[in-house]
Design a protein around this motif. Structure first.
Motif, PDB file in Angstrom:
ATOM      1  N   ASN A  18       0.578  -6.919 -54.801  1.00  0.00           N
ATOM      2  CA  ASN A  18       0.126  -8.097 -55.563  1.00  0.00           C
ATOM      3  C   ASN A  18      -1.357  -8.373 -55.381  1.00  0.00           C
ATOM      4  O   ASN A  18      -1.918  -9.211 -56.086  1.00  0.00           O
ATOM      5  CB  ASN A  18       0.945  -9.339 -55.182  1.00  0.00           C
ATOM      6  N   SER A  19      -1.995  -7.707 -54.431  1.00  0.00           N
ATOM      7  CA  SER A  19      -3.426  -7.985 -54.223  1.00  0.00           C
ATOM      8  C   SER A  19      -4.123  -6.760 -53.635  1.00  0.00           C
ATOM      9  O   SER A  19      -3.474  -5.794 -53.230  1.00  0.00           O
ATOM     10  CB  SER A  19      -3.606  -9.190 -53.278  1.00  0.00           C
ATOM     11  N   THR A  21      -6.077  -3.556 -52.277  1.00  0.00           N
ATOM     12  CA  THR A  21      -5.959  -2.117 -52.551  1.00  0.00           C
ATOM     13  C   THR A  21      -4.580  -1.765 -53.118  1.00  0.00           C
ATOM     14  O   THR A  21      -4.455  -0.805 -53.872  1.00  0.00           O
ATOM     15  CB  THR A  21      -6.214  -1.288 -51.275  1.00  0.00           C
ATOM     16  N   ASP A  68       9.984  -8.229 -47.584  1.00  0.00           N
ATOM     17  CA  ASP A  68       9.166  -8.791 -46.512  1.00  0.00           C
ATOM     18  C   ASP A  68       9.218  -7.801 -45.364  1.00  0.00           C
ATOM     19  O   ASP A  68      10.257  -7.640 -44.715  1.00  0.00           O
ATOM     20  CB  ASP A  68       9.715 -10.165 -46.087  1.00  0.00           C
ATOM     21  N   ASN A  95       1.224   0.390 -48.098  1.00  0.00           N
ATOM     22  CA  ASN A  95      -0.108  -0.227 -48.147  1.00  0.00           C
ATOM     23  C   ASN A  95      -0.164  -1.594 -47.471  1.00  0.00           C
ATOM     24  O   ASN A  95      -1.186  -1.958 -46.897  1.00  0.00           O
ATOM     25  CB  ASN A  95      -0.529  -0.358 -49.621  1.00  0.00           C
ATOM     26  N   TYR A 172      -4.229  -5.507 -33.955  1.00  0.00           N
ATOM     27  CA  TYR A 172      -4.345  -4.914 -35.304  1.00  0.00           C
ATOM     28  C   TYR A 172      -4.658  -3.419 -35.178  1.00  0.00           C
ATOM     29  O   TYR A 172      -4.037  -2.582 -35.830  1.00  0.00           O
ATOM     30  CB  TYR A 172      -5.450  -5.630 -36.081  1.00  0.00           C
ATOM     31  N   LYS A 176      -2.560  -0.135 -36.545  1.00  0.00           N
ATOM     32  CA  LYS A 176      -3.125   0.811 -37.518  1.00  0.00           C
ATOM     33  C   LYS A 176      -3.193   2.226 -36.940  1.00  0.00           C
ATOM     34  O   LYS A 176      -3.089   3.212 -37.677  1.00  0.00           O
ATOM     35  CB  LYS A 176      -4.507   0.314 -37.954  1.00  0.00           C
ATOM     36  N   THR A 207     -13.561  -3.224 -47.168  1.00  0.00           N
ATOM     37  CA  THR A 207     -13.372  -3.538 -48.589  1.00  0.00           C
ATOM     38  C   THR A 207     -13.148  -5.036 -48.777  1.00  0.00           C
ATOM     39  O   THR A 207     -12.401  -5.645 -48.008  1.00  0.00           O
ATOM     40  CB  THR A 207     -12.145  -2.755 -49.121  1.00  0.00           C
ATOM     41  N   THR A 209     -11.381  -7.826 -49.846  1.00  0.00           N
ATOM     42  CA  THR A 209     -10.033  -8.207 -50.306  1.00  0.00           C
ATOM     43  C   THR A 209      -9.655  -9.517 -49.632  1.00  0.00           C
ATOM     44  O   THR A 209     -10.479 -10.138 -48.967  1.00  0.00           O
ATOM     45  CB  THR A 209      -8.989  -7.140 -49.896  1.00  0.00           C
TER      46      THR A 209
END
Ligand SMILES: NC(=O)c1ccc[n+]([C@@H]2O[C@H](COP(=O)([O-])OP(=O)(O)OC[C@H]3O[C@@H](n4cnc5c(N)ncnc54)[C@H](O)[C@@H]3O)[C@@H](O)[C@H]2O)c1
Length: 308
Positions: A18-19, A21, A68, A95, A172, A176, A207, A209
């Motif tokens: 929905n947003s 990338t 979710d 993603n 985080y 990743k 980026t 976003t």
């Protein structure tokens, strides 16, 4: 700009579509002819993204489905829905992600939020969808990591940050790095089992976003503010550029299992997508296998149960 090969007849799932990338990836895949499932947490936002994409590409075929990733029951429900339909899955794009909540938060299953949403949810989703992927002719799983994986460490003795002072950014980075190790381990397992599923990874570079603001909207501690402000000295890209490495990982024909893509950098400027060498911590086969086993235990989703 990377030219996405013809995707006519392909069935693709993009999480977090929905947003950012994810939306751009879904748009480009649909433009190239794929039927794209916008897998989103909030269906109304998914419907808005679908309308936006259709406004640009009226012949695109898109559907919105709820998932979710911070709730394994929702991951199972989503997978059950696709499996019941039975359409072979050509492409899964992992993603969706969340960055740097203000303090340690947990998912519905009690996982630390970033490990749970960015890694364990996508891990469980991929394993559940493997039967559909293996039914496709040339299936692919493209997973979004991050440049911050280079700072990440997998703390096998404290994956959930229960015994250490919580660091939103290092947590985080761990999640990743886990995405990247997962990409490699899935490629290894596919090779061992003779599966045709191709596992690739990408990072977008810095980026513009919602990622920076979504975490910040929850409030941010001083250390995280300082980390995030350091990103601002990096050359930033718009979302069209930022989605290119993921699109490349998802669709390019000259890629091999386990390949990892990101933007090239020259003289401080961001250039076209290039193959990048993962951090050495993602090249440790034993650690990758250990993380996989631990993830099967934590999610209670295993290859043996879901793939014969
Ligand atoms: N923007 C950057 O500079 C940057 C850098 C490195 C990596 N990334 C990665 O790129 C990916 C996309 O992020 P973005 O920059 O487009 O940000 P974004 O915030 O626009 O997109 C993230 C998407 O993930 C979705 N999401 C978050 N938690 C979810 C959950 N529990 N269930 C389902 N969906 C969920 C959000 O709703 C959103 O659609 C993320 O994995 C992020 O970690 C981004």
């Amino acid at each position: 700009m990377y030219s996405v090969p013809d995707q006519s007849g392909k069935f693709a799932v993009v999480t977090g579509a929905n947003s950012g990338t994810g939306k751009e990836t879904a748009r480009r895949l649909a433009e190239a002819g794929a039927h794209v499932v916008l897998a989103v947490r909030t269906p109304a936002k998914g419907e808005q993204a679908k309308a936006d994409i259709l406004a640009r590409h009226p012949s695109a075929t898109l559907e919105v489905r709820r998932i979710d990733l911070a709730d394994l029951a929702s991951v199972h429900e989503f997978a059950d829905g696709l499996i019941a339909d039975g359409t072979p899955l050509d492409l899964l794009v992992n993603n969706a992600g969340v960055m740097a909540p203000p303090q340690r938060m947990t998912t519905a299953d009690g996982f630390e939020l970033q490990l749970g949403s960015n890694y364990l949810g996508p891990f469980a989703l991929t394993l559940r969808l493997l039967p559909l992927l293996l039914a496709a002719d040339q299936p692919r799983v493209a997973t979004m990591s991050s440049g911050t994986a280079n700072f990440g460490r997998i703390h096998f003795d404290d994956l959930q940050w229960q015994r250490r002072r919580y660091s939103p950014m290092l947590s985080y980075a761990q999640s990743k790095l886990a995405d990247l190790m997962f990409t490699r381990q899935l490629a290894t397992i596919a090779a061992e089992r003779g599966w045709k599923v191709l596992s690739t990874g990408a990072h977008p570079g810095y980026t513009r976003t919602n990622l920076q603001t979504a975490g910040a909207s929850l409030g941010r501690d001083k250390t995280t503010r300082s980390w995030v402000s350091r990103f601002d000295i990096l050359p930033s890209q718009d979302v069209e550029q930022g989605a290119e490495p993921l699109l490349y990982a998802a669709t390019a024909l000259d890629v091999a299992a386990g390949d990892y893509f990101g933007p090239s950098r020259r003289f401080g400027l961001v250039g076209p997508t290039t193959k990048v060498r993962p951090t050495r911590r993602a090249l440790d086969d034993a650690a990758n296998a250990r993380l996989w086993t631990e993830s099967e235990r934590l999610t209670a989703v295993s290859l043996t149960e879901h793939v014969s």
